[in-house]
Design a protein around this motif. Structure first.
Motif, mmCIF file in Angstrom:
data_model
loop_
_atom_site.group_PDB
_atom_site.id
_atom_site.type_symbol
_atom_site.label_atom_id
_atom_site.label_comp_id
_atom_site.label_asym_id
_atom_site.label_seq_id
_atom_site.Cartn_x
_atom_site.Cartn_y
_atom_site.Cartn_z
ATOM 1 N N VAL A 83 0.868 -1.177 0.000
ATOM 2 C CA VAL A 83 0.000 0.000 0.000
ATOM 3 C C VAL A 83 0.905 1.226 0.000
ATOM 4 C CG1 VAL A 83 -1.768 1.281 1.248
ATOM 5 C CG2 VAL A 83 -1.828 -1.221 1.208
ATOM 6 N N THR A 84 0.666 2.124 -0.933
ATOM 7 C CA THR A 84 1.547 3.267 -1.098
ATOM 8 C C THR A 84 0.737 4.451 -1.618
ATOM 9 O OG1 THR A 84 3.628 3.975 -2.122
ATOM 10 C CG2 THR A 84 2.232 2.494 -3.428
ATOM 11 N N THR A 85 1.409 5.390 -2.263
ATOM 12 C CA THR A 85 0.736 6.522 -2.899
ATOM 13 C C THR A 85 1.132 6.558 -4.371
ATOM 14 O OG1 THR A 85 2.559 8.048 -2.424
ATOM 15 C CG2 THR A 85 0.794 7.859 -0.760
ATOM 16 N N LEU A 86 0.374 7.322 -5.145
ATOM 17 C CA LEU A 86 0.671 7.416 -6.577
ATOM 18 C C LEU A 86 2.075 7.979 -6.794
ATOM 19 C CD1 LEU A 86 -0.305 7.055 -9.455
ATOM 20 C CD2 LEU A 86 -1.388 9.310 -9.322
ATOM 21 N N GLY A 87 2.472 8.921 -5.966
ATOM 22 C CA GLY A 87 3.793 9.508 -6.110
ATOM 23 C C GLY A 87 4.927 8.542 -5.840
ATOM 24 N N GLU A 88 4.646 7.448 -5.128
ATOM 25 C CA GLU A 88 5.677 6.468 -4.766
ATOM 26 C C GLU A 88 5.446 5.118 -5.442
ATOM 27 O OE1 GLU A 88 8.380 6.864 -2.844
ATOM 28 O OE2 GLU A 88 7.916 9.015 -2.799
ATOM 29 N N LEU A 89 4.561 5.062 -6.433
ATOM 30 C CA LEU A 89 4.164 3.782 -7.021
ATOM 31 C C LEU A 89 5.348 2.989 -7.577
ATOM 32 C CD1 LEU A 89 2.157 1.678 -8.048
ATOM 33 C CD2 LEU A 89 1.726 3.159 -10.029
ATOM 34 N N GLN A 90 6.070 3.556 -8.531
ATOM 35 C CA GLN A 90 7.162 2.813 -9.164
ATOM 36 C C GLN A 90 8.259 2.474 -8.163
ATOM 37 O OE1 GLN A 90 7.546 1.234 -11.848
ATOM 38 N NE2 GLN A 90 9.717 0.762 -11.612
ATOM 39 N N ALA A 91 8.579 3.386 -7.281
ATOM 40 C CA ALA A 91 9.627 3.135 -6.278
ATOM 41 C C ALA A 91 9.221 1.988 -5.363
ATOM 42 C CB ALA A 91 9.886 4.398 -5.467
ATOM 43 N N THR A 92 7.946 1.922 -5.005
ATOM 44 C CA THR A 92 7.458 0.851 -4.138
ATOM 45 C C THR A 92 7.520 -0.500 -4.836
ATOM 46 O OG1 THR A 92 5.990 2.384 -2.978
ATOM 47 C CG2 THR A 92 5.484 0.036 -2.786
ATOM 48 N N ILE A 93 7.079 -0.546 -6.088
ATOM 49 C CA ILE A 93 7.125 -1.801 -6.856
ATOM 50 C C ILE A 93 8.557 -2.320 -6.942
ATOM 51 C CG2 ILE A 93 6.864 -2.772 -9.176
ATOM 52 C CD1 ILE A 93 4.368 -1.029 -9.495
ATOM 53 N N ALA A 94 9.502 -1.414 -7.237
ATOM 54 C CA ALA A 94 10.907 -1.820 -7.362
ATOM 55 C C ALA A 94 11.480 -2.266 -6.020
ATOM 56 C CB ALA A 94 11.718 -0.659 -7.933
ATOM 57 N N ARG A 95 11.192 -1.513 -4.975
ATOM 58 C CA ARG A 95 11.754 -1.827 -3.661
ATOM 59 C C ARG A 95 11.235 -3.150 -3.121
ATOM 60 N NH1 ARG A 95 10.101 2.356 -1.374
ATOM 61 N NH2 ARG A 95 8.266 1.519 -0.327
ATOM 62 N N GLU A 96 9.946 -3.407 -3.323
ATOM 63 C CA GLU A 96 9.327 -4.607 -2.760
ATOM 64 C C GLU A 96 9.392 -5.806 -3.698
ATOM 65 O OE1 GLU A 96 8.787 -4.446 0.209
ATOM 66 O OE2 GLU A 96 8.394 -2.340 0.657
ATOM 67 N N GLY A 97 9.889 -5.605 -4.907
ATOM 68 C CA GLY A 97 10.037 -6.724 -5.829
ATOM 69 C C GLY A 97 8.719 -7.306 -6.295
ATOM 70 N N LEU A 98 7.691 -6.480 -6.405
ATOM 71 C CA LEU A 98 6.387 -6.949 -6.881
ATOM 72 C C LEU A 98 6.436 -7.131 -8.396
ATOM 73 C CD1 LEU A 98 4.241 -4.610 -4.659
ATOM 74 C CD2 LEU A 98 4.354 -7.096 -4.466
ATOM 75 N N ALA A 99 5.811 -8.196 -8.864
ATOM 76 C CA ALA A 99 5.904 -8.537 -10.286
ATOM 77 C C ALA A 99 4.566 -9.064 -10.782
ATOM 78 C CB ALA A 99 7.001 -9.580 -10.501
ATOM 79 N N SER A 100 4.514 -9.392 -12.052
ATOM 80 C CA SER A 100 3.322 -9.975 -12.659
ATOM 81 C C SER A 100 3.124 -11.403 -12.135
ATOM 82 C CB SER A 100 3.503 -9.999 -14.167
ATOM 83 O OG SER A 100 2.418 -10.600 -14.817
ATOM 84 N N PRO A 101 1.864 -11.837 -11.960
ATOM 85 C CA PRO A 101 0.612 -11.125 -12.198
ATOM 86 C C PRO A 101 0.215 -10.261 -10.999
ATOM 87 C CG PRO A 101 0.134 -13.368 -11.546
ATOM 88 C CD PRO A 101 1.629 -13.250 -11.596
ATOM 89 N N SER A 102 0.033 -8.984 -11.248
ATOM 90 C CA SER A 102 -0.368 -8.051 -10.196
ATOM 91 C C SER A 102 -1.459 -7.127 -10.706
ATOM 92 C CB SER A 102 0.820 -7.195 -9.740
ATOM 93 O OG SER A 102 1.796 -7.951 -9.071
ATOM 94 N N VAL A 103 -2.235 -6.625 -9.772
ATOM 95 C CA VAL A 103 -3.261 -5.625 -10.063
ATOM 96 C C VAL A 103 -2.901 -4.352 -9.309
ATOM 97 C CG1 VAL A 103 -5.698 -5.019 -9.779
ATOM 98 C CG2 VAL A 103 -5.067 -7.337 -10.430
ATOM 99 N N ILE A 104 -3.022 -3.217 -9.980
ATOM 100 C CA ILE A 104 -2.771 -1.922 -9.348
ATOM 101 C C ILE A 104 -4.108 -1.215 -9.175
ATOM 102 C CG2 ILE A 104 -1.600 0.305 -9.568
ATOM 103 C CD1 ILE A 104 0.412 -1.107 -11.457
ATOM 104 N N VAL A 105 -4.421 -0.830 -7.945
ATOM 105 C CA VAL A 105 -5.675 -0.137 -7.663
ATOM 106 C C VAL A 105 -5.351 1.283 -7.202
ATOM 107 C CG1 VAL A 105 -7.838 -0.129 -6.360
ATOM 108 C CG2 VAL A 105 -6.742 -2.314 -6.969
ATOM 109 N N VAL A 106 -5.932 2.267 -7.900
ATOM 110 C CA VAL A 106 -5.653 3.679 -7.627
ATOM 111 C C VAL A 106 -6.944 4.371 -7.207
ATOM 112 C CG1 VAL A 106 -4.781 5.844 -8.592
ATOM 113 C CG2 VAL A 106 -3.840 3.656 -9.393
ATOM 114 N N GLY A 107 -6.940 4.996 -6.043
ATOM 115 C CA GLY A 107 -8.127 5.744 -5.633
ATOM 116 C C GLY A 107 -8.307 5.772 -4.128
ATOM 117 N N ASP A 108 -9.213 6.639 -3.690
ATOM 118 C CA ASP A 108 -9.416 6.846 -2.256
ATOM 119 C C ASP A 108 -9.980 5.630 -1.539
ATOM 120 O OD1 ASP A 108 -8.393 9.370 -2.387
ATOM 121 O OD2 ASP A 108 -10.333 10.388 -2.519
ATOM 122 N N VAL A 109 -10.573 4.669 -2.287
ATOM 123 C CA VAL A 109 -11.089 3.467 -1.624
ATOM 124 C C VAL A 109 -9.974 2.679 -0.944
ATOM 125 C CG1 VAL A 109 -13.137 3.176 -3.061
ATOM 126 C CG2 VAL A 109 -10.952 2.169 -3.794
#
Length: 264
Positions: free
Chosen positions: A220-246
């Motif tokens: 769980v992160t913010t839009l401003g940190e999206l790519q940095a978070t994916i790289a740092r945590e090693g998240l890969a396909s298959p993944s879903v990205i959910v963007v929004g206040d929910v």
């Protein structure tokens, strides 16, 4: 379960079955019945053995992998196999991860089967975009935070300009929409950059890998940190990205971005 062989001289039927996000307990009863009745199953790459365990002992199982970034069985060949098996009288199940009609090429396959005079039925499955955020205890829509949801692919067809992320960001902001992005990890940097033209950097984001499976991980992160978070945590396909206040509904949103293994 006793296997019923195909009947010579009779045209069979094709059923496109959504296997859901991976957890066999999320299969619908109708999906299980279709799998059990099949004499031939054409199975996508992300469908696990726990789901194939419902197949009849004598059923022929053909793996026809379709996965972004990996070697895939040509779509035309898969359609040819379905038509051939149906014309031989088989009860064919085309078993797909998620839902056949949400980024599953189900629409294309139905068109080709109907053109060939083959009877076809579709059994819906739970799409990964819904299962992913639900697994974290948050909704995709909310009367206060999201008036709608957009399911969208981050992987453009070769030769296609793809999604206008800038326009989508402005629409999501003005209409209060949740964005659910499939196949977007490899292009996350571009998606992030263009969404930031219309959405605040503080917009909550969740990235869920292998939704519903024991190996599920998320951040769980913010839009401003999206790519940095994916790289740092090693998240890969298959993944879903959910963007929004929910995404605020996820209990971990108040914590520092972190990838977590799903516990049983």
């Amino acid at each position: 379960m006793k296997h019923s062989p195909s009947t010579p001289g009779m045209t069979g039927k094709v059923t496109l079955v959504g296997a859901g996000p991976g957890d066999p307990e999320l299969l619908t009863l109708k999906a299980v019945k279709a799998i059990q009745a099949a004499t031939v199953l054409l199975v996508d790459d992300l469908v696990g053995d726990d789901i194939l365990a419902y197949a009849a002992p004598g059923a022929r199982i053909v793996h026809v992998g379709k996965r972004g970034g990996c070697k895939s069985t040509p779509q035309a060949f898969i359609e040819k196999l379905m038509i051939m098996a149906a014309r031989e009288g088989d009860r064919v199940v085309r078993l797909k991860g998620g839902d056949p009609f949400i980024f599953g090429r189900g629409g294309e396959e139905v068109e080709h089967l109907r053109e060939a005079g083959i009877e076809v039925e579709v059994v819906n499955g739970i799409t990964a975009g819904l299962a992913a955020l639900s697994s974290l205890g948050a909704p995709l829509t909310h009367r206060e935070h999201a008036h709608g949801v957009v399911f969208i692919t981050g992987h453009a067809k070769p030769g296609d300009a793809g999604t206008d992320w800038r326009q989508l960001a402005a629409t999501a902001r003005d209409a209060k929409l949740t964005l659910v992005i499939y196949m977007g990890v490899s292009s996350a940097a571009q998606i992030q950059s263009e969404l930031l033209t219309g959405l605040p950097a503080r917009t909550p984001v969740a990235v869920i890998q292998r939704a519903s499976l024991p190996s599920q991980r998320h951040a769980v992160t913010t839009l401003g940190e999206l790519q940095a978070t994916i790289a740092r945590e090693g998240l890969a396909s298959p993944s879903v990205i959910v963007v929004g206040d929910v995404v605020q509904g996820v209990a971990a949103v108040a914590q520092a971005p972190t990838a977590q293994a799903r516990t049983a």
